[in-house]
Design a protein around this motif. Sequence first.
Motif: not given
Length: 508
Positions: A316-340
């Motif tokens: 992010x900083x490489x492409x947008x310059x110095x940043x002050x990150x205010x939030x961080x989190x994670x999430x989870x997704x499920x991929x079906x084996x045929x993309x639908x």
Amino acid sequence: MSAHAGEPHSYWIETAPPGRLQPPLDADVTVDVAVAGGGIAGLSTAWELARSGRRVAVLEADRIAAGVTGHTTAKLSALHTLVYARLRRTRGPDAASLYARSQTEAIRRAVGIADELGIDCDWEESVAFTYAQDPAHADELRAEADAARQSGLPARYVTETGLPFPVAGAVRVTEQAQFHPRKYLLALADDLLRQGARIYERTRVVDLKEGEPCRLTTEGGATVTAADVVVATHYPVFDRALLFTRLSPRRELVLAAPIPSGLDPHGMYITPEQGTRSLRTAPYRDGQRLLVITGEHFTPGAGDVSARFGRLADWAEEHFGPLTFTHRWATQDNDSTDSVPLVGPLHAGSRHAYVATGFGGWGLSGGIMAGRLLTELITGGKAPWSDLYDPRRIRTVVGEAPAFLRHQAQVARHFVGDRLATASGGSVPDIAPGDGAVVRVGAHHCAVHRDENGRLHAVSARCTHLGCLVAFNPAERTWECPCHGSRFAPDGHVVQGPATRPLQQREI
């Protein structure tokens, strides 16, 4: 930049009203339709059903709109990375067109609902891009732009975007949107309650008996009797359909930082390069926008999450310059084996049980689409794209078998290989404060966490879903199953399914 910069909270949850806590289910009830899961798919389905005149109950294991939907990137788009060329190849042009129509209709449905209910959810029309920086992917993007346009989207191939760095090429689709998902869903829930629907929070569903009627049993022992049941728990908590063989879970990280409005790239962007990089902006303070960046896709329980946060921040900083990150989190997704996604009857023998899952990171449009589709099925109709999403569909050798076999091989490696790797694993004294490890104690694999005060917490290392060994994620303080994505707190209680039972306590 520290990998831990920014508060470890979702911006969407922090900036929406907390919502009035709905009571847990503590007595048996009877309704027309019971919906398990209070995210975008569950609440959208419940709202559509209530509008059709059905008596509805929503059962959520924690708080509504606070799980995966509360931790999304919040793009509402029909451009799903590189799906259209693949769909035309594996399912045919008609299937690709139905996919585009269904996802576009979902966006329009959300616009209509927000207008009708007067929802203030930071709605913004936007442009979606799938891009690549490596020229080797330019032909693939041209093919995707052609496939998306032939499927009915306003798509074209471009080489210029609003990003602050050059791209080799991109697919550009107009008339897409971005919004605040939790504000939208809390308003939807309020309208549900006004219509007489019931919402039960902190009510985990643990059993389903199909029949006429169906019965859901909760962790507290109360039951819901309903003519129809919808399982919208993100990853299905019932295995009778064997959908776990067709779903591959992945986690992804999110960082947010304010930027001057003049640096706004004016669009929603995603690239499959570098383990995926996805970004958008959101309304922030005067003269600023909030840059929301997602990436570092990985299997739950795999990899150093702190290091991954660091790589995402560096990008992010490489492409947008110095940043002050205010939030961080994670999430989870499920991929079906045929993309639908898998949306429809729970299994081949189901007459009154339905499922919505496998949205592959595009759960906002997918969840709204699922609400319309399932309501049609339950009320005796059929959406034009019902067969496309039907979980009972026959797998295509070209489209699904390779991904299916890769997923099963990965599960087998964890199920067998992890046991061998930990057979002579580390020792309890080696576990540092804040960390955890799977160790052998007698005949058992134990998941042992040492908290910041030095106290040890030991639970069984076998996931209560299908028995794979969990791994510790120190950045989020969770035990995670690499096979099907169940997550547990250090004391063993379930944070995220498909597991419904906690890890058993162990003495060490």
